[in-house]
Design an enzyme around this catalytic site. Structure first.
Site: not given
Length: 329
Positions: A281, A303, A231, A208, A130, A157, A253, A305, A155
């Site tokens: 996660c 994902d 999500d 996402e 991320t 943000k 998740k 991380d 990823k």
């Protein structure tokens, strides 16, 4: 012999620098760890409170303590079934559910993946890393560092403002990396098709949670060149019928689902609906990654991380090497 709750505690783990998304910055994460025991065999599980649902670690600890009397005297599998009924989805049930999975696997002399019915042992997977929110320049520097560290999937943000500049910055910093984006519900007032097309032209391969929870119908009729993945709008298998028509995939998740038990059901429901699977996660240690890693074997995007974003992880944690996450040898 009978199951009993051996311990439940809140632990604080420092983040490496700061983890910044549209809702704010975090310099640490508080997790709840549950340990159950039967006949001298113990199982552990970890949950990270789902902050946007108002959860906190102390409250999760209290919910586990409240549930303990309801599972005393049951076997591990029976206890897992019971907590699906008496506990709501969330981090508390995740910690207890995963502790019970861990206990049952040890009692039966199986690996977790065998108990979960997987065809083979989990193997290393490419994981996203991320890139926290910042100026385009700061995100470019973070992306360059991540690519130099071997990460091949980043990823990004986003906030709904200046997103194209941020993506362009990340692409400049990491010209060879694959890119996915997380809008964190921030695209409710933007031209969804135009924004998706622009990001696709910059090499972004998935977006996402573009719109706010409850506004998923905004995606109806938006035929974007890259998939939209739910999500915050999708927590459990029961959500698939509602959100399925508007998305191309779901991010599973364990903290949202309330454990591996429901996460496996959600994956089955997603498969049945023809939706791609992403396994993600929260900020967490490797204790929480272990059950998610089993599910990640079924995922198109991984994902996981969380531990890589911490200043330190648990001893003997997962390895992050050349952009892949792998269990310790």
């Amino acid at each position: 012999m009978a199951i009993h709750l051996k311990s439940v505690r809140v632990e604080r783990w420092p983040v490496a620098g700061a983890f910044v998304i549209s809702r704010g910055a975090k310099t640490h994460v508080d997790v709840v760890v549950a340990e159950v025991e039967e006949g001298g065999v113990a199982g552990r599980g970890e949950g990270t409170p789902v902050y946007y649902l108002g959860e906190d670690a102390a409250g999760c600890r209290d919910r586990i303590l409240q549930a303990a009397s309801h599972v005393a005297g049951l076997g591990a599998a029976e206890a897992r079934g019971a907590i699906q009924e008496i506990m709501a989805p969330g981090a508390a049930r995740n910690a207890l559910d995963c502790a019970l999975w861990d206990l049952e696997a040890k009692q039966r002399g199986l690996r977790l993946w065998q108990l979960a019915g997987c065809d083979g042992a989990p193997t290393a997977r490419v994981t996203a890393f991320t890139i926290s929110l910042g100026t385009p320049g700061a995100m470019a520097e973070a992306a360059a560092t991540a690519e130099a560290d071997g990460y091949r999937l980043l990823k990004i943000k986003l906030t709904g403002e200046d997103d194209r500049l941020r993506v362009a910055g990340v692409r400049k910093g990491a010209p060879n990396a694959r890119l996915i984006a997380d809008a964190n519900e921030s695209w409710g007032q933007v031209d969804l098709l135009g924004e998706a097309e622009a990001l696709a032209d910059m090499g972004v391969e998935m977006i996402e949670q573009p719109v706010p929870v409850g506004s998923d119908a905004l995606l109806d009729g938006v035929y974007a060149p890259i998939p939209f993945v739910a999500d915050e709008s999708c927590h459990t298998a029961a959500d698939i019928a509602r959100i399925g028509p508007f998305y191309d995939g779901v991010n599973i998740k364990l903290d949202k689902a309330g454990g591996l038990t429901e996460a496996l059901r959600l994956a089955d429901a997603a498969d049945a609906a023809g939706l791609s699977i992403m396994v993600g996660c929260m900020l967490c240690t490797s204790l929480a990654i272990a059950p998610a890693f089993v599910l990640a074997q079924r995922a198109r995007w991984v994902d996981l991380d969380g531990p890589a974003l911490l200043a330190r992880d648990r001893e003997g944690g997962f390895e992050f090497r050349e952009g892949r996450v792998a269990p310790p040898v």
